[in-house]
Design a protein around this motif. Structure first.
Motif, PDB file in Angstrom:
ATOM      1  N   GLN A  18      -6.692   4.756  20.562  1.00 54.03           N
ATOM      2  CA  GLN A  18      -6.214   5.994  19.959  1.00 54.03           C
ATOM      3  C   GLN A  18      -5.868   5.788  18.494  1.00 54.03           C
ATOM      4  O   GLN A  18      -6.148   6.639  17.655  1.00 54.03           O
ATOM      5  CB  GLN A  18      -5.000   6.525  20.719  1.00 54.03           C
ATOM      6  N   GLY A  19      -5.281   4.640  18.178  1.00 55.10           N
ATOM      7  CA  GLY A  19      -4.959   4.322  16.788  1.00 55.10           C
ATOM      8  C   GLY A  19      -6.204   4.218  15.927  1.00 55.10           C
ATOM      9  O   GLY A  19      -6.223   4.699  14.797  1.00 55.10           O
ATOM     10  N   LEU A  20      -7.249   3.600  16.457  1.00 58.83           N
ATOM     11  CA  LEU A  20      -8.500   3.506  15.702  1.00 58.83           C
ATOM     12  C   LEU A  20      -9.137   4.870  15.500  1.00 58.83           C
ATOM     13  O   LEU A  20      -9.708   5.152  14.441  1.00 58.83           O
ATOM     14  CB  LEU A  20      -9.488   2.575  16.411  1.00 58.83           C
ATOM     15  N   THR A  21      -9.043   5.736  16.498  1.00 63.60           N
ATOM     16  CA  THR A  21      -9.600   7.079  16.363  1.00 63.60           C
ATOM     17  C   THR A  21      -8.839   7.875  15.311  1.00 63.60           C
ATOM     18  O   THR A  21      -9.439   8.571  14.485  1.00 63.60           O
ATOM     19  CB  THR A  21      -9.584   7.811  17.717  1.00 63.60           C
ATOM     20  N   VAL A  22      -7.513   7.759  15.309  1.00 65.35           N
ATOM     21  CA  VAL A  22      -6.713   8.439  14.291  1.00 65.35           C
ATOM     22  C   VAL A  22      -7.022   7.856  12.912  1.00 65.35           C
ATOM     23  O   VAL A  22      -7.160   8.598  11.933  1.00 65.35           O
ATOM     24  CB  VAL A  22      -5.207   8.343  14.619  1.00 65.35           C
ATOM     25  N   PHE A  23      -7.146   6.530  12.828  1.00 65.70           N
ATOM     26  CA  PHE A  23      -7.512   5.885  11.565  1.00 65.70           C
ATOM     27  C   PHE A  23      -8.836   6.437  11.055  1.00 65.70           C
ATOM     28  O   PHE A  23      -8.958   6.804   9.879  1.00 65.70           O
ATOM     29  CB  PHE A  23      -7.616   4.366  11.768  1.00 65.70           C
ATOM     30  N   ALA A  24      -9.836   6.510  11.929  1.00 68.40           N
ATOM     31  CA  ALA A  24     -11.148   7.023  11.533  1.00 68.40           C
ATOM     32  C   ALA A  24     -11.057   8.483  11.104  1.00 68.40           C
ATOM     33  O   ALA A  24     -11.688   8.892  10.130  1.00 68.40           O
ATOM     34  CB  ALA A  24     -12.145   6.866  12.675  1.00 68.40           C
ATOM     35  N   ALA A  25     -10.251   9.281  11.821  1.00 64.44           N
ATOM     36  CA  ALA A  25     -10.105  10.696  11.473  1.00 64.44           C
ATOM     37  C   ALA A  25      -9.466  10.866  10.095  1.00 64.44           C
ATOM     38  O   ALA A  25      -9.949  11.659   9.268  1.00 64.44           O
ATOM     39  CB  ALA A  25      -9.272  11.413  12.533  1.00 64.44           C
ATOM     40  N   ILE A 119     -18.634   3.417  -0.127  1.00 60.72           N
ATOM     41  CA  ILE A 119     -19.473   2.702   0.838  1.00 60.72           C
ATOM     42  C   ILE A 119     -18.590   1.858   1.754  1.00 60.72           C
ATOM     43  O   ILE A 119     -18.766   1.853   2.977  1.00 60.72           O
ATOM     44  CB  ILE A 119     -20.534   1.855   0.113  1.00 60.72           C
ATOM     45  N   ALA A 120     -17.637   1.145   1.187  1.00 64.20           N
ATOM     46  CA  ALA A 120     -16.731   0.320   1.994  1.00 64.20           C
ATOM     47  C   ALA A 120     -15.875   1.186   2.919  1.00 64.20           C
ATOM     48  O   ALA A 120     -15.710   0.870   4.104  1.00 64.20           O
ATOM     49  CB  ALA A 120     -15.840  -0.524   1.084  1.00 64.20           C
ATOM     50  N   MET A 121     -15.345   2.287   2.414  1.00 63.96           N
ATOM     51  CA  MET A 121     -14.515   3.176   3.219  1.00 63.96           C
ATOM     52  C   MET A 121     -15.325   3.741   4.382  1.00 63.96           C
ATOM     53  O   MET A 121     -14.846   3.783   5.519  1.00 63.96           O
ATOM     54  CB  MET A 121     -13.977   4.322   2.346  1.00 63.96           C
ATOM     55  N   SER A 122     -16.546   4.146   4.122  1.00 66.43           N
ATOM     56  CA  SER A 122     -17.393   4.693   5.186  1.00 66.43           C
ATOM     57  C   SER A 122     -17.767   3.624   6.201  1.00 66.43           C
ATOM     58  O   SER A 122     -17.905   3.919   7.391  1.00 66.43           O
ATOM     59  CB  SER A 122     -18.647   5.313   4.579  1.00 66.43           C
ATOM     60  N   GLY A 123     -17.926   2.399   5.755  1.00 66.45           N
ATOM     61  CA  GLY A 123     -18.178   1.294   6.682  1.00 66.45           C
ATOM     62  C   GLY A 123     -17.024   1.097   7.649  1.00 66.45           C
ATOM     63  O   GLY A 123     -17.231   0.879   8.851  1.00 66.45           O
ATOM     64  N   PHE A 124     -15.793   1.194   7.158  1.00 65.86           N
ATOM     65  CA  PHE A 124     -14.620   1.089   8.033  1.00 65.86           C
ATOM     66  C   PHE A 124     -14.547   2.262   9.012  1.00 65.86           C
ATOM     67  O   PHE A 124     -14.130   2.096  10.158  1.00 65.86           O
ATOM     68  CB  PHE A 124     -13.325   1.012   7.220  1.00 65.86           C
ATOM     69  N   ILE A 125     -14.955   3.437   8.560  1.00 65.86           N
ATOM     70  CA  ILE A 125     -14.969   4.600   9.446  1.00 65.86           C
ATOM     71  C   ILE A 125     -15.947   4.373  10.593  1.00 65.86           C
ATOM     72  O   ILE A 125     -15.625   4.602  11.761  1.00 65.86           O
ATOM     73  CB  ILE A 125     -15.320   5.881   8.663  1.00 65.86           C
ATOM     74  N   ILE A 126     -17.145   3.916  10.269  1.00 65.43           N
ATOM     75  CA  ILE A 126     -18.146   3.642  11.301  1.00 65.43           C
ATOM     76  C   ILE A 126     -17.629   2.582  12.270  1.00 65.43           C
ATOM     77  O   ILE A 126     -17.752   2.720  13.489  1.00 65.43           O
ATOM     78  CB  ILE A 126     -19.483   3.219  10.671  1.00 65.43           C
ATOM     79  N   TRP A 127     -17.033   1.531  11.742  1.00 69.10           N
ATOM     80  CA  TRP A 127     -16.484   0.470  12.600  1.00 69.10           C
ATOM     81  C   TRP A 127     -15.433   1.038  13.555  1.00 69.10           C
ATOM     82  O   TRP A 127     -15.462   0.776  14.753  1.00 69.10           O
ATOM     83  CB  TRP A 127     -15.882  -0.631  11.734  1.00 69.10           C
ATOM     84  N   ALA A 128     -14.497   1.826  13.014  1.00 71.81           N
ATOM     85  CA  ALA A 128     -13.418   2.353  13.852  1.00 71.81           C
ATOM     86  C   ALA A 128     -13.945   3.298  14.923  1.00 71.81           C
ATOM     87  O   ALA A 128     -13.424   3.327  16.043  1.00 71.81           O
ATOM     88  CB  ALA A 128     -12.381   3.060  12.976  1.00 71.81           C
TER      89      ALA A 128
END
Length: 148
Positions: A18-25, A119-128
Motif C-alpha cells: 500500500q505504501g508503494l502504491t501511495v508513493f507511485a500515486a 526520466i529518473a522519477m518516472s523510473g521510480f514510478i514504474i518500479w513502485a
C-alpha cells in the motif's frame, strides 16, 4: 505456520504494498503536474529551453509543449485512480510513466537536466507500480485488523 505466513507478516506485506502504491500515486501526480507546467512553458515558447540545431527528433517548441501538457493531464488523472488502488490505474500508470520517459528522452537536448530528473522519477514510478503485487493491495487502503 512458518514465519512468512503469519498474520503479522501478511499485514506487513500489505502495508508495504500500500505504501508503494501511495508513493507511485504521489510521484505520478507530481510528475504530471510538472509536465503540465513544462508544457505550458513550451507552448508559451519560454526562453528557458535550449535551442538546438540538427536534432533528429526536432519538433516545434509548441508541439513539445502540447505533448507534455497531454501526458501530464493523463498522469494526474491516472494518479487519482492509483489512490483508489484500481488495477486499470496501475497498468495505465506504468504506460504513462513509460511515455513520459520517452518524451523526456526525445526532449533531452531542449532541457537536459530536467529531462534526466523526469526520466529518473518516472523510473521510480514504474518500479513502485510493478513491485507491489495486486493480491496484496487488493484490500485497497483498509485498516488492518487490530489484535485485542
Amino acid at each position: 505456520m512458518t514465519a512468512t505466513h503469519t498474520p503479522r507478516a501478511h499485514t506487513a506485506r500489505r502495508q508495504w504494498a500500500q505504501g508503494l502504491t501511495v508513493f507511485a500515486a504521489v510521484m505520478l501526480m507530481i510528475a504530471g503536474l510538472l509536465d503540465i507546467f513544462r508544457g505550458i512553458m513550451g507552448i508559451a515558447e519560454d526562453d528557458v529551453f535550449v535551442a538546438t540545431r540538427n536534432y533528429v527528433f526536432e519538433f516545434d517548441l509548441t508541439g513539445w509543449g502540447w505533448i507534455h501538457v497531454i501526458l501530464g493531464a493523463v498522469a494526474v488523472i491516472v494518479s487519482l485512480g492509483l489512490f483508489q488502488a484500481a488495477m486499470w490505474a496501475r497498468v495505465i500508470g506504468v504506460g504513462i510513466a513509460g511515455l513520459i520517459i520517452i518524451a523526456n528522452f526525445l526532449d533531452l537536448p531542449y532541457y537536459p537536466v530536467w529531462s534526466i530528473v523526469m526520466i529518473a522519477m518516472s523510473g521510480f514510478i514504474i518500479w513502485a507500480l510493478c513491485v507491489a503485487r495486486q493480491d496484496v493491495t487488493a484490500d485497497s487502503f483498509e485498516q488492518p485488523p487490530r489484535n485485542v
